[in-house]
Design a protein around this motif. Sequence first.
Motif, mmCIF file in Angstrom:
data_model
loop_
_atom_site.group_PDB
_atom_site.id
_atom_site.type_symbol
_atom_site.label_atom_id
_atom_site.label_comp_id
_atom_site.label_asym_id
_atom_site.label_seq_id
_atom_site.Cartn_x
_atom_site.Cartn_y
_atom_site.Cartn_z
ATOM 1 N N UNK A 20 5.941 -15.879 -6.854
ATOM 2 C CA UNK A 20 4.533 -15.737 -6.487
ATOM 3 C C UNK A 20 3.624 -16.165 -7.624
ATOM 4 N N UNK A 21 2.519 -16.777 -7.252
ATOM 5 C CA UNK A 21 1.507 -17.084 -8.240
ATOM 6 C C UNK A 21 0.798 -15.793 -8.657
ATOM 7 N N UNK A 22 0.718 -14.841 -7.738
ATOM 8 C CA UNK A 22 0.068 -13.552 -7.985
ATOM 9 C C UNK A 22 0.933 -12.447 -7.398
ATOM 10 N N UNK A 23 1.122 -11.387 -8.173
ATOM 11 C CA UNK A 23 1.913 -10.244 -7.713
ATOM 12 C C UNK A 23 1.228 -8.969 -8.177
ATOM 13 N N UNK A 24 1.228 -7.967 -7.299
ATOM 14 C CA UNK A 24 0.722 -6.657 -7.692
ATOM 15 C C UNK A 24 1.558 -5.580 -7.023
ATOM 16 N N UNK A 25 1.767 -4.485 -7.747
ATOM 17 C CA UNK A 25 2.445 -3.317 -7.190
ATOM 18 C C UNK A 25 1.396 -2.440 -6.523
ATOM 19 N N UNK A 26 1.636 -2.091 -5.274
ATOM 20 C CA UNK A 26 0.704 -1.244 -4.530
ATOM 21 C C UNK A 26 1.093 0.214 -4.746
ATOM 22 N N UNK A 49 2.498 -8.520 -2.574
ATOM 23 C CA UNK A 49 2.217 -7.100 -2.761
ATOM 24 C C UNK A 49 3.547 -6.377 -2.677
ATOM 25 N N UNK A 50 3.873 -5.577 -3.697
ATOM 26 C CA UNK A 50 5.163 -4.911 -3.780
ATOM 27 C C UNK A 50 4.998 -3.408 -3.533
ATOM 28 N N UNK A 51 5.882 -2.857 -2.690
ATOM 29 C CA UNK A 51 5.875 -1.431 -2.362
ATOM 30 C C UNK A 51 7.273 -0.864 -2.539
ATOM 31 N N UNK A 52 7.388 0.239 -3.267
ATOM 32 C CA UNK A 52 8.669 0.917 -3.464
ATOM 33 C C UNK A 52 8.828 1.931 -2.335
ATOM 34 N N UNK A 53 9.882 1.780 -1.520
ATOM 35 C CA UNK A 53 10.055 2.622 -0.334
ATOM 36 C C UNK A 53 11.483 3.167 -0.263
ATOM 37 N N UNK A 54 11.684 4.095 0.674
ATOM 38 C CA UNK A 54 13.001 4.688 0.891
ATOM 39 C C UNK A 54 13.491 4.349 2.296
ATOM 40 N N UNK A 55 14.803 4.295 2.436
ATOM 41 C CA UNK A 55 15.421 4.058 3.735
ATOM 42 C C UNK A 55 14.895 5.071 4.751
ATOM 43 N N UNK A 56 14.630 4.595 5.957
ATOM 44 C CA UNK A 56 14.169 5.469 7.028
ATOM 45 C C UNK A 56 12.656 5.555 7.143
ATOM 46 N N UNK A 57 11.930 5.051 6.160
ATOM 47 C CA UNK A 57 10.473 5.051 6.267
ATOM 48 C C UNK A 57 10.029 3.905 7.166
ATOM 49 N N UNK A 58 8.755 3.940 7.519
ATOM 50 C CA UNK A 58 8.169 2.927 8.395
ATOM 51 C C UNK A 58 6.930 2.355 7.705
ATOM 52 N N UNK A 59 6.817 1.030 7.721
ATOM 53 C CA UNK A 59 5.676 0.354 7.120
ATOM 54 C C UNK A 59 4.762 -0.176 8.220
ATOM 55 N N UNK A 60 3.465 0.060 8.029
ATOM 56 C CA UNK A 60 2.458 -0.551 8.890
ATOM 57 C C UNK A 60 1.690 -1.544 8.039
ATOM 58 N N UNK A 61 1.485 -2.747 8.553
ATOM 59 C CA UNK A 61 0.702 -3.768 7.859
ATOM 60 C C UNK A 61 -0.167 -4.500 8.869
ATOM 61 N N UNK A 62 -1.439 -4.658 8.521
ATOM 62 C CA UNK A 62 -2.359 -5.417 9.387
ATOM 63 C C UNK A 62 -3.220 -6.306 8.504
ATOM 64 N N UNK A 63 -3.213 -7.591 8.805
ATOM 65 C CA UNK A 63 -3.915 -8.593 8.013
ATOM 66 C C UNK A 63 -5.091 -9.137 8.818
#
Length: 134
Positions: A20-26, A49-63
């Motif tokens: 990536x030209x640009x990276x950030x941890x959320x 955009x980087x997110x540290x997550x655990x197995x079994x979680x659910x991610x919602x993303x809307x652009x």
Amino acid sequence: MRQFLWWCVWSMLLVWPATAQNTTDVKFAPGNYGAMVGGTIIGDEFFDYRLDVATGQEMFAELTVSGTNGTGTVYFNVLPPGSDGVAVYNSSINGNSATVDLTETGVYTIRVYLMGNDRDAGKTVGYNLDLSIQ
């Protein structure tokens, strides 16, 4: 010999994974499980955009597009931990709003990028990315 060296350099560029030209941890504020991030993409740039997550979680993303001098062809991919670019979700195919079941513990990457004429013509697209983990 010179042509062979150019061919070797060119083939290595094609094989190496993109960085990536640009990276950030959320990071979410204490007590929150979501965040709104945003920025601007120009041409063939992309933003991770980087997110540290655990197995079994659910991610919602809307652009959503916040402004453009083109057609606003901005998309995102969700990349699992250790991915070499293979996505578990591709919004250019499935739409710019997603709920993704996270099957691995680790850092997931949401890569925002342009396609089509906006990418090829170096257009600018402003965006907002709503993210949450539950």
